[in-house]
Design a protein around this motif. Structure first.
Motif, PDB file in Angstrom:
ATOM      1  N   THR A 156       0.394 -15.444  13.606  1.00 55.51           N
ATOM      2  CA  THR A 156       0.359 -13.996  13.370  1.00 55.51           C
ATOM      3  C   THR A 156      -0.455 -13.291  14.446  1.00 55.51           C
ATOM      4  O   THR A 156      -0.030 -12.269  15.004  1.00 55.51           O
ATOM      5  N   ILE A 187      -1.114  -7.312   1.112  1.00 53.70           N
ATOM      6  CA  ILE A 187      -1.461  -8.715   1.358  1.00 53.70           C
ATOM      7  C   ILE A 187      -2.936  -8.961   1.050  1.00 53.70           C
ATOM      8  O   ILE A 187      -3.304  -9.995   0.474  1.00 53.70           O
ATOM      9  N   LEU A 188      -3.790  -8.016   1.413  1.00 55.64           N
ATOM     10  CA  LEU A 188      -5.213  -8.134   1.070  1.00 55.64           C
ATOM     11  C   LEU A 188      -5.404  -8.129  -0.444  1.00 55.64           C
ATOM     12  O   LEU A 188      -6.235  -8.873  -0.983  1.00 55.64           O
ATOM     13  N   ASP A 192       4.144   0.487   5.875  1.00 57.08           N
ATOM     14  CA  ASP A 192       2.821   1.069   6.117  1.00 57.08           C
ATOM     15  C   ASP A 192       1.750   0.496   5.192  1.00 57.08           C
ATOM     16  O   ASP A 192       0.554   0.554   5.508  1.00 57.08           O
ATOM     17  N   TYR A 193       2.163  -0.024   4.046  1.00 54.68           N
ATOM     18  CA  TYR A 193       1.194  -0.492   3.051  1.00 54.68           C
ATOM     19  C   TYR A 193       1.229  -2.002   2.848  1.00 54.68           C
ATOM     20  O   TYR A 193       0.562  -2.519   1.947  1.00 54.68           O
ATOM     21  N   ARG A 194       1.969  -2.709   3.672  1.00 53.68           N
ATOM     22  CA  ARG A 194       2.122  -4.146   3.441  1.00 53.68           C
ATOM     23  C   ARG A 194       0.835  -4.924   3.702  1.00 53.68           C
ATOM     24  O   ARG A 194       0.524  -5.872   2.982  1.00 53.68           O
ATOM     25  N   TYR A 195       0.088  -4.541   4.707  1.00 54.33           N
ATOM     26  CA  TYR A 195      -1.148  -5.270   4.987  1.00 54.33           C
ATOM     27  C   TYR A 195      -2.170  -5.060   3.873  1.00 54.33           C
ATOM     28  O   TYR A 195      -2.901  -5.981   3.503  1.00 54.33           O
ATOM     29  N   GLN A 196      -2.215  -3.848   3.330  1.00 55.06           N
ATOM     30  CA  GLN A 196      -3.090  -3.605   2.183  1.00 55.06           C
ATOM     31  C   GLN A 196      -2.639  -4.437   0.982  1.00 55.06           C
ATOM     32  O   GLN A 196      -3.467  -4.964   0.230  1.00 55.06           O
ATOM     33  N   VAL A 242      -2.728 -15.375   1.796  1.00 54.13           N
ATOM     34  CA  VAL A 242      -2.831 -14.295   2.782  1.00 54.13           C
ATOM     35  C   VAL A 242      -2.122 -14.692   4.075  1.00 54.13           C
ATOM     36  O   VAL A 242      -1.374 -13.902   4.666  1.00 54.13           O
ATOM     37  N   SER A 243      -2.341 -15.927   4.521  1.00 52.32           N
ATOM     38  CA  SER A 243      -1.719 -16.390   5.767  1.00 52.32           C
ATOM     39  C   SER A 243      -0.199 -16.457   5.634  1.00 52.32           C
ATOM     40  O   SER A 243       0.527 -16.074   6.551  1.00 52.32           O
ATOM     41  N   LEU A 274       1.202 -12.923   5.766  1.00 51.46           N
ATOM     42  CA  LEU A 274       1.266 -12.388   7.124  1.00 51.46           C
ATOM     43  C   LEU A 274       2.421 -13.006   7.910  1.00 51.46           C
ATOM     44  O   LEU A 274       3.145 -12.315   8.632  1.00 51.46           O
TER      45      LEU A 274
END
Length: 256
Positions: free
Chosen positions: A138, A33-34, A27-31, A69-70, A73
């Motif tokens: 992605t 990565i940012l 749930d927090y992986r995209y945050q 970041v890429s 992802l």
């Protein structure tokens, strides 16, 4: 601390950060990565700070931020096998170090002539395409509607193309108007190709490779044009690659 030691340290820290993200809840992986992208800006800015001037805090740090970041992802699209992920981590670390060396050459070349500039541009061009592939792959893996594919691919292309064209101009106190115009036009074209490709039954990998190849064609031609070395033979070579890949994509697509 010497520059090379800084580059090694930053590459290791970002590699460890990428490795650590896999232990964070989904749930927090995209945050996360940012956050990794933000840390990449801070770390890379520190490593390159001696030669960064004015707009180079934007132009020279664009790819060092988007690259991790890429990879982050793309990293979670891989099979959950430790070996494959360790290989990606190793490649990422080496690529990050090479990217820092490349951006360092760009910032120095903006002030004075340097012999390694051509090699740096080749490395930067390659890493730009690799980063584009990770981002496109992605986006394509989400199986979004055609308009979302077009918008996201177009937006992702803008900073990548912008920094790649700047690497030819290498201005430190201003951004050339044609750099902005070409970046927007090429990104729009790639976004439109993504829109059209959304109606083709292509696989994620094939679609991503096709878009990256079109970016290679457009960006390669533009860079030669910016440097004043766009001859007819060069133009035909790039267009030939584009036509071959278009035909190959059509042939490998399962239409039935």
């Amino acid at each position: 601390m010497s520059k090379r030691k800084r580059f090694v340290l930053v590459s290791l820290l970002l590699t460890l950060g990428l490795f650590g993200i896999q232990f964070i809840r989904v749930d927090y992986r995209y945050q996360a990565i940012l956050l990794l992208g933000g840390l990449a800006y801070v770390f890379c800015g520190w490593a390159l700070s001696e030669d960064l001037h004015k707009i180079e805090w934007l132009t020279a740090l664009t790819l060092p931020v988007i690259y991790p970041v890429s990879v982050g992802l793309f990293y979670f699209l891989l099979p959950e096998r430790m070996l494959s992920r360790l290989i990606i981590l190793g490649i990422f670390g080496v690529g990050m170090y090479a990217l820092l060396l490349t951006e360092n050459i760009f910032t120095v070349a903006a002030i004075r002539t340097i012999q390694l500039l051509r090699a740096a541009r080749a490395v930067g061009f390659l890493l730009t395409l690799v980063t584009a592939f990770f981002l496109f792959d992605t986006i394509w893996s989400f199986r979004l509607p055609f308009y979302a594919n077009a918008i996201l691919v177009g937006l992702a292309s803008v900073p990548l193309i912008f920094q790649a064209l700047w690497s030819v101009e290498l201005t430190e106190d201003r951004i050339e108007r044609r750099t902005v115009v070409y970046s927007l036009c090429l990104s729009l074209a790639i976004g439109e190709l993504a829109l059209a490709l959304s109606f083709w039954p292509v696989t994620v990998s094939v679609g991503s490779l096709f878009l990256v190849t079109m970016a290679y064609v457009g960006l390669g031609i533009s860079q030669y044009h910016f440097s004043g070395r766009l001859f007819r033979r060069t133009l035909y070579e790039y267009l030939g690659v584009g036509m071959i890949v278009l035909l190959t994509t059509y042939l490998v697509t399962k239409w039935g």
